[in-house]
Design an enzyme around this catalytic site. Structure first.
Site, PDB file in Angstrom:
ATOM      1  N   GLU A 149      18.337  78.973  10.774  1.00 15.88           N
ATOM      2  CA  GLU A 149      16.907  79.096  10.472  1.00 15.88           C
ATOM      3  C   GLU A 149      16.745  79.219   8.962  1.00 15.88           C
ATOM      4  OE1 GLU A 149      14.964  82.246  12.612  1.00 15.88           O
ATOM      5  OE2 GLU A 149      13.027  81.858  11.656  1.00 15.88           O
ATOM      6  N   ASN A 169      11.145  81.925  14.065  1.00 15.70           N
ATOM      7  CA  ASN A 169       9.777  82.244  13.655  1.00 15.70           C
ATOM      8  C   ASN A 169       9.322  81.369  12.480  1.00 15.70           C
ATOM      9  OD1 ASN A 169       9.871  84.243  15.605  1.00 15.70           O
ATOM     10  ND2 ASN A 169      10.302  85.899  14.176  1.00 15.70           N
ATOM     11  N   ASN A 192       8.481  77.805  19.165  1.00  9.44           N
ATOM     12  CA  ASN A 192       9.415  78.924  19.225  1.00  9.44           C
ATOM     13  C   ASN A 192       8.687  80.192  19.649  1.00  9.44           C
ATOM     14  OD1 ASN A 192      11.990  80.414  18.373  1.00  9.44           O
ATOM     15  ND2 ASN A 192      10.443  81.457  17.130  1.00  9.44           N
ATOM     16  N   GLU A 193       9.238  80.889  20.628  1.00  7.87           N
ATOM     17  CA  GLU A 193       8.747  82.208  21.055  1.00  7.87           C
ATOM     18  C   GLU A 193       7.219  82.298  21.050  1.00  7.87           C
ATOM     19  OE1 GLU A 193      10.744  85.408  18.916  1.00  7.87           O
ATOM     20  OE2 GLU A 193      12.590  85.045  20.031  1.00  7.87           O
ATOM     21  N   TYR A 235      18.352  89.555  22.674  1.00 10.56           N
ATOM     22  CA  TYR A 235      19.091  90.285  21.638  1.00 10.56           C
ATOM     23  C   TYR A 235      19.409  91.682  22.155  1.00 10.56           C
ATOM     24  CZ  TYR A 235      17.794  86.630  18.292  1.00 10.56           C
ATOM     25  OH  TYR A 235      17.651  85.432  17.633  1.00 10.56           O
ATOM     26  N   GLU A 278      18.542  81.511  21.746  1.00 10.28           N
ATOM     27  CA  GLU A 278      18.829  82.605  20.801  1.00 10.28           C
ATOM     28  C   GLU A 278      19.459  83.727  21.608  1.00 10.28           C
ATOM     29  OE1 GLU A 278      15.771  83.929  18.100  1.00 10.28           O
ATOM     30  OE2 GLU A 278      14.914  81.910  17.964  1.00 10.28           O
ATOM     31  N   GLN A 302      22.634  83.931  14.770  1.00  9.59           N
ATOM     32  CA  GLN A 302      22.574  82.595  14.216  1.00  9.59           C
ATOM     33  C   GLN A 302      23.978  82.212  13.763  1.00  9.59           C
ATOM     34  OE1 GLN A 302      19.232  82.070  11.519  1.00  9.59           O
ATOM     35  NE2 GLN A 302      17.829  83.099  12.911  1.00  9.59           N
TER      36      GLN A 302
HETATM   37  O1  AHR Z   1      16.848  84.908  15.056  1.00  5.59           O
HETATM   38  C1  AHR Z   1      15.917  85.729  14.420  1.00  5.59           C
HETATM   39  C2  AHR Z   1      14.535  85.635  15.020  1.00  5.59           C
HETATM   40  O2  AHR Z   1      14.552  86.177  16.307  1.00  5.59           O
HETATM   41  C3  AHR Z   1      13.990  84.254  15.235  1.00  5.59           C
HETATM   42  O3  AHR Z   1      13.375  83.737  14.095  1.00  5.59           O
HETATM   43  C4  AHR Z   1      12.974  84.458  16.315  1.00  5.59           C
HETATM   44  O4  AHR Z   1      12.799  83.323  17.112  1.00  5.59           O
HETATM   45  C5  AHR Z   1      13.506  85.641  17.081  1.00  5.59           C
HETATM   46  O5  AHR Z   1      12.535  86.603  17.274  1.00  5.59           O
END
Ligand code: AHR
Length: 501
Positions: free
Chosen positions: A27, A72, A172-173, A244, A292, A349
Site C-alpha cells: 500500500e 485505505n 477497499n473495506e 488482524y 488482508e 503487508q
Molecule cells: O493494512 C493496513 C490497513 O488495514 C489497510 O489500509 C486497510 O484496508 C486496513 O484497515
C-alpha cells in the site's frame, strides 16, 4: 508429553492449492513503497530505483500476487497522479493516513517492480471518492492495446504493451466508517455491481473481488455480505475478508487460539455466500479472498505520535516477535484447510508496514513472521489433503476448546513429496504427533524444520537479524507408514516426506 493424531487419506483431496493464497500487499503507506521497494539513492537500488535487497527477499518469499495500491489509501487515490513524467506528477494529501503522497511511484513503476519480483498484480479500484468512469479509464489504461484515449496515453508514457491485469478489487473495506466514501451495504453493492458490469463487459474473463467485512467483530458482518451480494452476486468472483490480531493483554494462549476465530470467520462467510447463491438459485460459487491478514498492534502507540502531513513516516512498523510467527503459521494452516474456498490471501503487508520484510538505509532483514509464510509458500504447493486433527484442547477467553495442534498435509505429486505443517500451541509440553501413513509407506522424512525459541517475545532486528530463525533436525520418522514426530512446546514445524528412489 501431549499426544495428538492426524489422519489423511491419499484419495480424500480437499483441493488444489491456488498459488494466490501466497499473496501479499503493498500500500502507499508509511515506508512500504518509499524506502521499502523504491529508494533510488540506496546502495542496492537498480536503474529504476528499486531496492535490490528487498527484491531478493520478495523473490525468496515466493509471493504469488501483490495487492496494490491500497488499503485505505486507494479510497482517495487518483491513479492518474502517478503516471506520466515524474516532474509533473502532483503531490497530494492522503487523508487515509494523513500524509503527503509524492506520486513518484505509480501504476507503471509498480507493474515494472512486479515483473522484477516475479509476482502478479491484484489491482484495487477507488470506489470511495470515485466511480464508474474512473474505473473504466483505469481499466483501459492498463489493459487496452491501443486506439483509445487511455490506451494511447499509456503508450505515450512509454509503456507500449498492455498489462492485461485480470484480478481487481472493487474498492477497499467499504463497510468501515473510517473509509473515505464509506457506504451502506446497499449503496456499495450497487456501485460494485455497476463497476463490475462495466469491467466484465470489457473482458468477461476479469476476476473481481467484492468487499466483504473488514473484521470478524464488525457488527455488520454477515448482514453486510448478504446485502452486498444480493446486489453484486453476478459480478463477484471472490468475497474479500480482512482480519488482524493483537495480543494487547499478553494472553498468549488466547492469542494463539485466534485461529479458531479465523476458522469461524471463514465458515460463516462461506455460509453467507452460499445463502445468497441459494436465494438467487445461482449456479455460480463465490470463493474467498482473505486479502488482508496479519498481526497488527505493536506499532499502534508510536503511530499516534506521527506528525501529520509528512512524507512516508515510520508508520505501522510492527516489530514481530516469536509468538506472532506461531500465530501466522497457525493462520496459514487454517487458510490451507479451507483451500477449497479460500483462493486468494494477502499477508498484509510486504515491506516495512506490518510486514515480514524490514528495511533501513543500510539493509533489509527478515522478521519472525517471514518464516512460516516462506515455508508454506515454497513447500505448501500441490493438493491439500483433508486432514482430520485429533488433539487435546485448552480453554481460553475466546473458546473453551482450542486444539493444541494446528495441522494440515499437502501432497505434491510432481515432486513426490508430502508436507506436514504443524503448530504445537502448548507453552509447556512437547507433543507426540502420530499419523497412519501406510499409503505413503515408501516415503521417508527428508526434512523436519522447526521454528522455536525459549522467549515468546524474541524479535529479529537489523543488529540481530538471526535471533529467531528456523533450524533443521526436528525429530520425526516414517517407519513403513507408521509416522511419528515430536513437536517442541510452542513451535512451528514443517515435516517433508519424499518418495524413496
Ligand atoms: O493494512 C493496513 C490497513 O488495514 C489497510 O489500509 C486497510 O484496508 C486496513 O484497515
Amino acid at each position: 508429553m501431549i499426544k495428538a493424531r492426524i489422519s489423511v487419506d491419499k484419495y480424500n483431496i480437499l483441493s488444489d492449492v491456488d498459488p494466490r493464497i501466497y499473496g501479499s500487499f503493498i500500500e502507499h503507506l508509511g515506508r512500504a513503497v518509499y524506502e521499502g521497494i523504491y529508494q533510488p539513492d540506496q546502495k542496492s537500488a537498480d536503474e529504476e530505483g528499486f531496492r535490490g535487497d528487498t527484491l531478493e527477499l520478495v523473490r525468496e518469499l515466493n509471493v504469488s500476487t501483490v495487492r496494490y495500491p491500497g488499503g485505505n489509501f486507494v479510497s482517495n487515490y487518483k491513479w492518474e497522479d502517478g503516471v506520466g513524467p515524474r516532474e509533473s506528477r502532483p503531490k497530494q494529501l492522503d487523508y487515509a493516513w494523513k500524509v503527503v503522497e509524492t506520486n513518484e511511484v505509480g501504476l507503471n513503476e509498480f507493474m515494472s517492480w512486479c515483473k522484477k519480483a516475479g509476482t502478479e498484480p491484484m489491482m484495487a479500484i477507488n470506489l470511495g471518492t470515485r466511480g464508474i468512469q474512473d474505473a473504466k479509464n483505469l481499466l483501459e489504461y492498463c489493459n487496452h492495446p491501443s486506439g483509445s484515449a487511455m490506451a494511447d496515453l499509456r503508450i505515450k508514457h512509454g509503456y507500449k504493451d498492455p498489462y492485461n491485469i485480470k484480478l481487481w478489487c472493487l474498492g477497499n473495506e467499504m463497510d468501515g466508517q473510517w473509509q473515505m466514501g464509506h457506504k451502506t451495504a446497499y449503496e456499495y453493492g450497487r456501485i460494485a455491481n455497476e463497476v463490475g458490469n462495466v469491467m466484465k463487459t470489457y473482458d468477461p474473463s476479469m476476476e473481481l473481488v467484492t468487499c466483504g467485512s473488514s473484521g470478524y467483530y464488525r457488527n455488520t458482518f454477515g448482514e453486510w455480505e448478504r446485502q452486498v451480494l444480493m446486489e453484486a452476486y453476478d459480478v463477484t468472483d471472490y468475497l474479500a475478508l480482512h482480519m488482524y490480531w493483537k495480543n494487547f493483554d499478553n494472553d498468549t494462549p488466547r492469542f494463539l487460539g485466534e485461529t479458531v476465530e479465523l476458522e469461524n470467520y471463514l465458515v460463516s462467510a462461506i455460509a453467507a455466500c452460499d445463502y445468497v447463491k441459494a436465494v438467487k438459485r445461482s449456479k455460480k460459487k463465490i470463493n474467498l479472498s482473505i486479502d488482508e491478514w496479519n498481526v497488527w498492534y505493536h506499532s499502534k502507540e508510536q503511530d499516534k505520535r506521527i506528525e501529520e502531513w509528512c512524507r512516508h513516516p515510520h508508520q505501522l512498523e510492527d516489530i514481530y516477535n516469536f509468538e506472532d510467527a506461531l500465530l501466522i503459521g497457525g493462520a496459514m494452516i487454517t487458510l490451507l484447510r479451507h483451500a477449497d474456498r479460500v483462493k486468494i490471501a494477502c499477508l498484509a503487508q510486504l515491506v516495512n508496514v506490518i510486514a515480514p520484510i524490514m528495511t533501513s538505509d543500510t539493509g533489509a532483514w527478515r522478521q519472525t513472521i517471514y518464516y512460516p509464510f516462506l515455508h508454506a509458500s515454497t513447500m505448501g504447493r500441490g493438493k491439500v489433503l483433508h486432514t482430520v486433527v485429533m488433539s487435546p484442547t485448552y480453554e481460553c477467553r475466546i473458546s473453551d476448546a482450542v486444539p493444541y495442534l494446528d495441522s494440515v498435509v499437502v501432497e505434491n505429486e510432481e515432486e513426490e513429496t508430502l508436507t506436514v505443517f504443524a503448530v504445537n500451541k502448548s507453552l509447556d509440553d512437547s507433543m507426540e504427533l502420530v499419523c497412519d501413513l501406510r499409503q505413503y509407506a515408501d516415503y521417508a522424512v527428508t526434512r523436519h524444520i522447526v521454528l522455536e525459541h525459549e522467549n515468546l517475545k524474541a524479535v529479529n532486528t537489523e543488529d540481530n537479524p538471526y535471533e529467531v530463525v528456523p533450524h533443521e533436525g526436528g525429530v520425526s520418522k516414517n517407519d513403513n507408514g507408521d509416522f511419528t514426530a515430536v513437536l517442541q512446546p510452542h513451535s512451528w514445524n514443517v515435516i517433508r516426506l519424499t518418495k524413496k528412489k
